[in-house]
Motif scaffolding. Structure first.
Motif, PDB file in Angstrom:
ATOM      1  N   ASP A 497       0.829  -1.210   0.000  1.00 51.12           N
ATOM      2  CA  ASP A 497       0.000   0.000   0.000  1.00 51.12           C
ATOM      3  C   ASP A 497       0.863   1.259   0.000  1.00 51.12           C
ATOM      4  O   ASP A 497       0.584   2.224  -0.718  1.00 51.12           O
ATOM      5  CB  ASP A 497      -0.931   0.010   1.218  1.00 51.12           C
ATOM      6  CG  ASP A 497      -2.012  -1.053   1.126  1.00 51.12           C
ATOM      7  OD1 ASP A 497      -2.219  -1.577   0.011  1.00 51.12           O
ATOM      8  OD2 ASP A 497      -2.620  -1.373   2.161  1.00 51.12           O
ATOM      9  N   PHE A 498       1.918   1.245   0.820  1.00 41.75           N
ATOM     10  CA  PHE A 498       2.801   2.405   0.909  1.00 41.75           C
ATOM     11  C   PHE A 498       3.574   2.611  -0.388  1.00 41.75           C
ATOM     12  O   PHE A 498       3.610   3.714  -0.945  1.00 41.75           O
ATOM     13  CB  PHE A 498       3.761   2.219   2.080  1.00 41.75           C
ATOM     14  CG  PHE A 498       4.832   3.274   2.168  1.00 41.75           C
ATOM     15  CD1 PHE A 498       4.530   4.619   2.042  1.00 41.75           C
ATOM     16  CD2 PHE A 498       6.155   2.919   2.379  1.00 41.75           C
ATOM     17  CE1 PHE A 498       5.520   5.598   2.122  1.00 41.75           C
ATOM     18  CE2 PHE A 498       7.151   3.876   2.466  1.00 41.75           C
ATOM     19  CZ  PHE A 498       6.831   5.220   2.321  1.00 41.75           C
ATOM     20  N   GLN A 501       1.416   3.926  -3.499  1.00 42.70           N
ATOM     21  CA  GLN A 501       1.118   5.361  -3.479  1.00 42.70           C
ATOM     22  C   GLN A 501       2.366   6.196  -3.763  1.00 42.70           C
ATOM     23  O   GLN A 501       2.317   7.197  -4.477  1.00 42.70           O
ATOM     24  CB  GLN A 501       0.525   5.758  -2.126  1.00 42.70           C
ATOM     25  CG  GLN A 501      -0.942   5.378  -1.962  1.00 42.70           C
ATOM     26  CD  GLN A 501      -1.538   5.974  -0.709  1.00 42.70           C
ATOM     27  OE1 GLN A 501      -1.332   5.448   0.383  1.00 42.70           O
ATOM     28  NE2 GLN A 501      -2.284   7.047  -0.841  1.00 42.70           N
ATOM     29  N   THR A 604      -2.134   6.838   7.623  1.00 42.12           N
ATOM     30  CA  THR A 604      -1.309   5.651   7.372  1.00 42.12           C
ATOM     31  C   THR A 604      -0.156   5.946   6.426  1.00 42.12           C
ATOM     32  O   THR A 604       1.009   5.679   6.732  1.00 42.12           O
ATOM     33  CB  THR A 604      -2.168   4.512   6.803  1.00 42.12           C
ATOM     34  OG1 THR A 604      -3.256   4.255   7.691  1.00 42.12           O
ATOM     35  CG2 THR A 604      -1.332   3.251   6.651  1.00 42.12           C
ATOM     36  N   PHE A 605      -0.463   6.481   5.235  1.00 39.64           N
ATOM     37  CA  PHE A 605       0.594   6.752   4.263  1.00 39.64           C
ATOM     38  C   PHE A 605       1.559   7.804   4.797  1.00 39.64           C
ATOM     39  O   PHE A 605       2.782   7.657   4.673  1.00 39.64           O
ATOM     40  CB  PHE A 605       0.000   7.226   2.935  1.00 39.64           C
ATOM     41  CG  PHE A 605       1.058   7.693   1.961  1.00 39.64           C
ATOM     42  CD1 PHE A 605       1.801   6.785   1.226  1.00 39.64           C
ATOM     43  CD2 PHE A 605       1.332   9.054   1.802  1.00 39.64           C
ATOM     44  CE1 PHE A 605       2.789   7.207   0.355  1.00 39.64           C
ATOM     45  CE2 PHE A 605       2.323   9.488   0.930  1.00 39.64           C
ATOM     46  CZ  PHE A 605       3.050   8.560   0.200  1.00 39.64           C
ATOM     47  N   SER A 608       3.976   6.339   7.283  1.00 36.22           N
ATOM     48  CA  SER A 608       5.004   5.526   6.628  1.00 36.22           C
ATOM     49  C   SER A 608       5.998   6.407   5.882  1.00 36.22           C
ATOM     50  O   SER A 608       7.215   6.170   5.926  1.00 36.22           O
ATOM     51  CB  SER A 608       4.357   4.539   5.651  1.00 36.22           C
ATOM     52  OG  SER A 608       3.543   3.609   6.332  1.00 36.22           O
TER      53      SER A 608
END
Length: 641
Positions: A497-498, A501, A604-605, A608
């Motif tokens: 996910d990180f 993006q 979240t992003f 990270s």
């Protein structure tokens, strides 16, 4: 662990980052000119992780001879480019790089050369014999003397065992399987690649390696002033070569791993020239496997070595004390590092990527470093990690241990290091890059055939053929790392996910996102990628004052940022010249902006991203690692760039 930062100066280009510090050296260090006039210098070269594979092996017992090269008039036994660009090391061109490194060392007038492990691809007879032939040539023609220690690739297992590779380059660009035993085929159905069986590709063990390469440190040499190992009494005053040679037999150098198994240990101490003691620590660890006759190896290093070979520590302490009494400079070397090599970011890396990523299991724990520092080691040279780094350990008792990571010549950055001992407590260390390598392009036409084969068969994630446009070895290994990041590191090591993006954003978007103060603004931007005129104008003004052209940021992406991170992680100081001054400035400003972000819940992003930029930022602030000196009296490092 304490990693004291001695050199964080401001050059006006980048605050708090490593750059040439001539003024600091002039004020703080003993001038080199003065040292030269007072003390004689002794030089030692360290060439690590050669991973030698005989690219012109004589497979006399095989139906597969290799791919015939008309210009060379012989067969090439090489691995595919696909295999190379998915591995942390090259398999083929490093053969020529090793010859080049030895030629460069000879031009420097250096006669003592140390290979800290992984000197072979996997300890196979064909590769060990090829290494011996090369070392013997330089020994006989140029008077060089070589001192080796074992790595996890040599030997893979303590005793000879079946081996093989599935990715040699075969006819028409397809893969060729070369194995030593048909047992490798058990459970593998519908194999399309041609198969060849040859004993020269089996894994060699300690008996084979010590027999073929015994002349290179593993056994006493009459040219050495002193030689001993942990399994005989330490008696420097009454050293006798013939007695030492008799005691050095492999059958006398072993230790129990359980009630029914003993394993060889090729640890030794040698004095090749007056005043210099080289301590070669065999850090390999093996455990009995389910097969009663077999063992499984480990590449973890000293975290396990300190347990399985704890008897080393008492011996090392005895050596260290004797070296001090006799006024000797003791330099230990092993394949494995003795100090953390990620600039103090292990805990952060573990939280962001996972405890089993980024080779974190290979990073020495505080308690491990402390054991060897307390035993008296102060200067340790290591390989294994394929990176350039200087690590400093200091415990509460004031014990210091400097760990010098030597890069691999089979990966980025390809380089060797030289040590110059000015006196017993002052060492100058310099990194020498392999920029030009003769015959580097020998196999490029064969790789082109492989690339055409992959395209014709519609293979996925085909390697970028631009690598074949490399003009020199430096550029070639740059491409290797870039493709390794794209094809292996990002897919395997980064949270999906990180990374997804991050990869979708360009430089403008990354800067804009990092400049936003409010969590709601950041959330909205991640959803829409829309930029407000006001915020963008403020960002452009800020960047203009820093000498950064906002429009040019469109030309690089999140992948470029990730790739730059790996360049710094692996190359440390010497990566600066590859990334360039302007790129370093841009990345540094981005890291600065991102580190100012005040996090809110459920970002979240952003969480990270900020963690990643903090790690990147910290790695830019590591110890001097290119050209520097270490004062063992004051335990300080002086940057000599």
């Amino acid at each position: 662990m304490k990693n004291t930062k001695y050199f964080h100066q401001n050059t006006g280009l980048m605050n708090n980052y490593k750059w040439p510090l001539l003024l600091a050296v002039a004020l703080l260090a003993t001038p080199i000119s003065q040292a030269q006039s007072t003390y004689s210098s002794d030089k030692i070269a360290f060439v690590s992780d050669v991973h030698l594979q005989d690219v012109f092996a004589d497979l006399t017992n095989s139906d597969f001879k290799g791919i015939y090269l008309e210009e060379a008039g012989k067969y090439a036994t090489i691995r595919t480019m696909k295999a190379q660009l998915n591995s942390t090391r090259l398999f083929n061109e490093n053969y020529f790089a090793f010859h080049q490194a030895l030629a460069n060392i000879n031009e420097l007038g250096i006669k003592i050369v140390v290979l800290p492990g992984d000197f072979s691809d996997d300890g196979q007879p064909m590769n060990i014999k090829a290494l011996r032939k090369i070392l013997k040539r330089y020994e006989q023609e140029y008077g060089m003397r070589f001192y080796l220690t074992t790595g996890n690739h040599d030997p893979v297992t303590p005793f000879a065992s079946p081996g093989g590779k599935w990715d040699f380059l075969g006819p028409n660009g397809q893969e060729q399987i070369l194995i030593s035993d048909s047992s490798f085929l058990v459970g593998k159905e519908n194999i399309a690649s041609p198969i060849t069986i040859d004993q020269q590709i089996q894994y060699g063990g300690y008996p084979e390696i010590s027999e073929i390469l015994g002349d290179f440190g593993f056994y006493p040499n009459p040219k050495d002033l002193f030689w001993t190992h942990p399994y005989e009494a330490l008696d420097y005053a009454h050293y006798d070569f013939n007695k030492s040679l008799s005691n050095a037999q492999l059958k006398f150098r072993s230790f129990p791993v359980d009630d029914s198994h003993r394993l060889p240990d090729l640890t030794y101490l040698v004095e090749p020239i007056p005043g210099i003691w080289l301590l070669a620590i065999d850090g390999n660890v093996y455990q009995p496997s389910n097969d009663e006759e077999g063992f499984k190896g480990s590449s973890i290093g000293f975290n396990l070595t300190a347990i399985q070979k704890a008897h080393h520590l008492k011996w090392i302490k005895e050596i260290s004390q004797l070296a001090k009494e006799k006024g000797k400079t003791l330099i230990s070397f092993s394949h494995y590092p003795l100090v953390e090599f990620n600039d103090g970011t292990d805990e952060q890396l573990s939280k962001l990527f996972g405890e089993n990523k980024f080779q974190l299991t290979r990073s020495p724990k505080y308690s491990t470093s402390q054991l060897y520092a307390q035993a008296g080691l102060k200067i340790h040279v290591a390989g294994h990690m394929h990176l350039n780094d200087t690590g400093i350990f200091e415990d509460e008792e004031g014990n210091h241990l400097f760990n010098i990571q030597v890069p691999s010549i089979a990966a980025y950055p390809p380089a060797f290091k030289t040590f110059k001992v000015w006196k017993k407590d002052s060492i100058e260390i310099q990194t020498h890059r392999l920029n030009e390598v003769q015959e580097m392009t020998t196999f490029f036409p064969l790789y082109l055939g492989e690339h055409n084969y992959l395209k014709a068969n519609n293979e996925k994630d085909i390697w970028d053929s631009q690598v074949l446009n490399s003009h020199n070895y430096q550029e070639y290994t740059n491409y290797h790392l870039k493709e390794l990041v794209r094809l292996r590191f990002v897919p395997n090591d980064w949270p999906e996910d990180f990374s997804q993006q991050l990869l979708e954003m360009n430089g403008k978007e990354l800067f804009y996102f990092s400049s936003l103060n409010q969590a709601t603004e950041r959330f909205k931007f991640l959803q829409t990628k829309d930029m407000s005129d006001h915020s963008k104008k403020e960002l452009i003004n800020t960047l203009t004052k820093k000498g950064i052209d906002y429009d040019n940021l469109q030309n690089w992406t999140g992948l470029d940022l990730i790739t730059a991170f790996y360049f710094i992680k692996n190359g440390d100081e010497i990566a600066y010249q590859d990334l360039g001054t302007q790129q370093i400035k841009i990345f540094s400003e981005l890291l600065h902006l991102a580190n100012q972000i005040e996090l809110r819940e459920n970002e979240t992003f952003t969480n990270s991203f900020k963690s990643f930029t903090k790690i990147f930022d910290q790695m830019l602030k590591g110890e001097a690692s290119d050209h520097f000196s270490i004062d063992l009296n004051t335990n300080k490092i002086y940057n000599l760039n």
